[in-house]
Each structure stands twice: as structure tokens, then as C-alpha cells.
Design an enzyme around this catalytic site. Sequence first.
Site, mmCIF file in Angstrom:
data_model
loop_
_atom_site.group_PDB
_atom_site.id
_atom_site.type_symbol
_atom_site.label_atom_id
_atom_site.label_comp_id
_atom_site.label_asym_id
_atom_site.label_seq_id
_atom_site.Cartn_x
_atom_site.Cartn_y
_atom_site.Cartn_z
ATOM 1 N N LYS A 68 0.818 -1.221 0.000
ATOM 2 C CA LYS A 68 0.000 0.000 0.000
ATOM 3 C C LYS A 68 0.852 1.271 0.000
ATOM 4 C CE LYS A 68 -2.719 0.341 3.547
ATOM 5 N NZ LYS A 68 -2.159 1.341 4.493
ATOM 6 N N THR A 70 3.952 1.527 -1.009
ATOM 7 C CA THR A 70 4.636 1.582 -2.303
ATOM 8 C C THR A 70 3.719 2.149 -3.378
ATOM 9 O OG1 THR A 70 5.985 -0.331 -1.695
ATOM 10 C CG2 THR A 70 5.847 0.193 -4.036
ATOM 11 N N ARG A 91 2.617 8.560 7.354
ATOM 12 C CA ARG A 91 2.971 8.358 8.759
ATOM 13 C C ARG A 91 4.457 8.052 8.911
ATOM 14 N NH1 ARG A 91 -0.446 3.540 10.532
ATOM 15 N NH2 ARG A 91 -0.010 2.965 8.385
ATOM 16 N N LYS A 102 7.138 -6.583 10.483
ATOM 17 C CA LYS A 102 6.556 -5.841 9.376
ATOM 18 C C LYS A 102 7.601 -5.069 8.578
ATOM 19 C CE LYS A 102 2.777 -2.608 8.372
ATOM 20 N NZ LYS A 102 3.520 -1.531 7.721
ATOM 21 N N ALA A 270 -3.208 1.640 13.116
ATOM 22 C CA ALA A 270 -4.636 1.636 12.795
ATOM 23 C C ALA A 270 -5.378 0.496 13.468
ATOM 24 C CB ALA A 270 -4.834 1.557 11.285
ATOM 25 N N PHE A 298 -3.480 0.010 7.384
ATOM 26 C CA PHE A 298 -4.155 -1.262 7.135
ATOM 27 C C PHE A 298 -5.307 -1.095 6.129
ATOM 28 C CE2 PHE A 298 -2.347 -2.046 11.512
ATOM 29 C CZ PHE A 298 -1.271 -2.789 11.052
ATOM 30 N N PHE A 378 2.610 -7.978 -9.065
ATOM 31 C CA PHE A 378 3.837 -8.664 -8.677
ATOM 32 C C PHE A 378 4.360 -9.437 -9.891
ATOM 33 C CE2 PHE A 378 2.505 -7.365 -4.650
ATOM 34 C CZ PHE A 378 3.389 -7.732 -3.656
ATOM 35 N N TRP A 407 6.821 -0.391 -7.956
ATOM 36 C CA TRP A 407 7.940 -1.029 -7.253
ATOM 37 C C TRP A 407 9.128 -1.199 -8.203
ATOM 38 C CZ3 TRP A 407 10.455 -5.799 -7.865
ATOM 39 C CH2 TRP A 407 11.293 -6.179 -6.795
#
Length: 553
Positions: A68, A70, A91, A102, A270, A298, A378, A407
Site C-alpha cells: 500500500k 509503495t 505516517r 513488518k 490503525a 491497514f 507482482f 515497485w
Amino acid sequence: MKSDVEISQESRMDPIVKIAAKLGIKEDQLEQYGHYKAKVQFDPKVEKPAGKLILVTSINPTAAGEGKTTVTIGLGDGLSELHKKVALALREPSLGPVMGMKGGATGGGYAQVVPMDDINLHFTGDFDALTEAHNTLAALIDNHIQHGNQLNIDPRQITWKRVLDVNDRELRQVVVGLGGRTSGVPRQDGFDITVASELMAILCLATDLVDLKKRIGQMLIGYTYDRKPILVSDLHVQGALTLLLKDAIKPNLVQTIEHTPAFIHGGPFANIAHGCNSILATQAALHFADYAITEAGFGSDLGGEKFMDIVSPKLNKTPDCVVVVATARALKLNGGVNKNELNQENLAALADGVANLKRHVANMRQYGKPVVVAINRFSSDSEAEINFLTQYVTNELQVKSAVINSWAQGGKGAIELAKEVVAACEQPADFKPLYAAGTPLLDKIKAIVTKTYGGSDVVLSTKAQTALKQIEKMGYSQLPVCMAKTQYSLTDNAKQLGAPTNFIIHVSDLQLKLGAGFIVALTGKILTMPGLPSHPAALDMDIDENGRITGLF
């Protein structure tokens, strides 16, 4: 391909004064932290037409990865490719996830904010200041009790824990005050992670320094022996605590690898808080740019809902467009595929898993705002899977979509998404809140459960029922609700994937956050102090004699 930290280290950053100049920020408005990061001083009350606001959210996060952040950064670079004046509002990463499982929160590949290593570590010291301010208050509370306890505080009813920006399960429950009369009053206490501190929420919801001090003074810290609430203002220390946060309240300015300006400020989780960056950072992006892109933590069931129902009313601005991020991999996992088989084409599992995406798109559409689905591609995704997903979004969900590959390609991989977002921002839309401000507290919780999660009802524990009665008696039931729930599922059971229906959400407690201005509803087995995994990311990190960092992601 090179690692994220290698790509970041090899990127050429522009001086931060040059990045600021893109937005019309003058050099005397910057407080520089070296050459490539700065705090920005601006007056949010200055009249200026606000830019378009784009909110990025996603499906439920999975072990397959959604990317998200990215996508958010890639979208910013994509808009820059279209020669739009754009700024990100994100954030700050917490050291708990950085050193845990994470990882950081600076994007990935060629869609990153830089300097990545600085941002993921101590950055400009905002979290350190928050930790010190929070624990200073804890010390002042215990000191007040030690020296006569004029406020009649009941040590057994102190609600203000201590914090650290570390995932440390050993500190969830502790005993303090041991060592005799000179060492305080023995009592049970505990630690939360810094991002769960109400001070973090307040920093991100405050509109200026005066509002910050007012909110700090309103924080509930405990009760007297006869159950009367005790606020920070009763201790007369709101000024001292605000003093410790005088620099932390200023938004931080950095850049993407492609030199798109990015405000990075604040970082509440979140799943245990409201999960959005600061109002001041978002206002800065809106003030200085024509397109402001912000990301909620999230999925739409957590950060997305909270941005709409908690942040937007205080921001006095609702999103002009919402982007929902999804991947074929994550949806196949939701459709029952083992995570070790996600690289294999499986259209049947994808067809089962898209129900999760359908729920998240519906969640955002119910607010009356245009939605665009970002299909984050991906390398293992097959053409058949991407085609199926694209057609499903168009035909079944009837919203626009774009395949994004920022990406690997940076902004150029997000141009189609950027075009769809620009078009969506021009659509007329009327905002529809999930619940009215005067809705009873329990009904607000039920509205979130039924309208956003897809559940059927709410069950309150005995403790939560007692808290509900106390909140109603104190006259605070009009406050909005901040749900604390697992991010991995629409339910309160982290293992229940997909899009379940007719389930019950179990509320274990209700906590008043008067300074932040909301009520936290704790559900399931949610923890406010996470633990480290069996193989924490810290085991793979290192730094050499030249100061070059490896293993950070």
C-alpha cells in the site's frame, strides 16, 4: 533486484530547500535536519483554495503483501510524471515493526521516500519526544501520590500506562513502586507501544500548539477513590508536556526517490489507534500542492473508516477520491491458497478471494466518494490473473481500476493510476458519514460492525458493559468510536480471511480518550504492546565501519 536499502542508498537526493521550493515553501519556513530533511512551519489558517485530497487504503493485509505504501508513493510520482503539483502526507514508521516482523514504512523498490534509513530509525526525534512526554506524565502522577495525593487518586484506577517504541511483550504487565516508602506506592502497571499512546493520537489530531495543549489537558489519567475522573489539567502539567512536544508537532518534509515532496509526520497504528498521519501534515500537503495524497493504516475496515469518521471532521475536508489497493496474491490467499503456492496461477482461488476486495470497495463507496482500485502487480502474477481481476473490478464492482508497477518502474509504473485518480477527483460527490454525531455509543459500534465489517451484532463483555454505563453517566457517549481490531480479518479473529458475514464482534473494553476526542473499543485479542516474532528483522540488520546499513527494509 537490489534491496530496498541499496536502492535508497544509491539514489541521488536533492537538497531539501529545492524540494521545498517546488511547493513554494520558503527557506525561512524550514528547520533543517541536515541537507535532506526539515521541519516546516506554516500557518494552517491562511486562506487558500485547498488542493484535491486522495486517500489510499487497501484490502486486509496478508502475508502475501499488498504494498500500500509503495502504491501511495508511486501514485505521487505518477502524478509528478503528469506534471501535477503533488505532495504526499504519510505516517512515520515505528521502531517496533522496523525491528520486528513488518519492517519499515517507506515504500519499496523504486517507489520509496528517502533518506529511507533515517526515516525508519530515529528520523527527527518525534517518537522519542512523545515517549519522553508520555513517561514524564506517568512519573508526575506517581510523584503526586508520593507527596500527599491531594487529588485523592486511587492507585488501582490509574489508566495512564508507560510506553516504549519497542515490541516488548515482557512489559505488558509489570509491578512498580517496589523498594520501600521512598520508592513509591506498589501497584500493577504496564507498558504500551509509543504509537498506542493517546499523546500520539493527539499530536496527529491537533490543529496547532494551542490546541495541542488544550487536548493534553483534557486527557483522562485515572479516577479518585470515589470514582471521579482525574484529568491532566488537574495536575497542572499540560504546559510542561506541551513544551516537550513543541518541535514534534511540526510536520517533517522529505522526498521520494523521484524528488516528489513528502510530509511524514506522526504514526498511530490503525489496529489500536486511528492510524493516520497528522492533520497538520495533511493540511500542509493540501495548502502547498494541488494534489495531496495520504494513506490510512491497514485496510478500509480500520484506517479507512477512521479517516472518514474521525479525521475528516477535524480536517474539515473529505477525500475527493479513494484508492483501494489490492494484489492478486493477497486475494488468492483470501481464496484459500497456501502462502507457499501463491506464485502459481490459480484463477479459482482468485475468484473466491475477490469477495474481500468487494467488501473494501463497498466500504469506501458508502461514504459517497469515487473509488479507484489499484491492482499492484507482482512479477509472479499471470496475465490471466491480472485480466480476471481487471474485468471483475469493471464488471462486478463497476469502478475504475489501473494496474500499477511502481515497485519496479517508479512513477512511470503508476501513470495510468494517476490518470484515473485525476479523473475521479473531478467527479461530483456528496459525503455521507457512517453514523450521525448524536447516535448512541453502542449503535455507533454496531454501525461499524454491520456496515463496514459485514457482521451481524456486537457482544460486550461485563467489563465493557460497566465502561459503557460509566461513559454514558459522564456524558461522553457522543464521541466517535475508534475500533481496536485485528488488521488481518474483517472479523475479530485474525485467521478468518475472505469476507465472512453474520459474525459477532466481541468488545472486551471501552476506553475514554478525551484528549484525542474518541472512545476506543477493544475487540478480540488485540494487544497495545506487540511482541517480537521468532525471527525479528533486527537479526538481519548490520552496519559496517563506513556506516553503511544492511538488512533494513
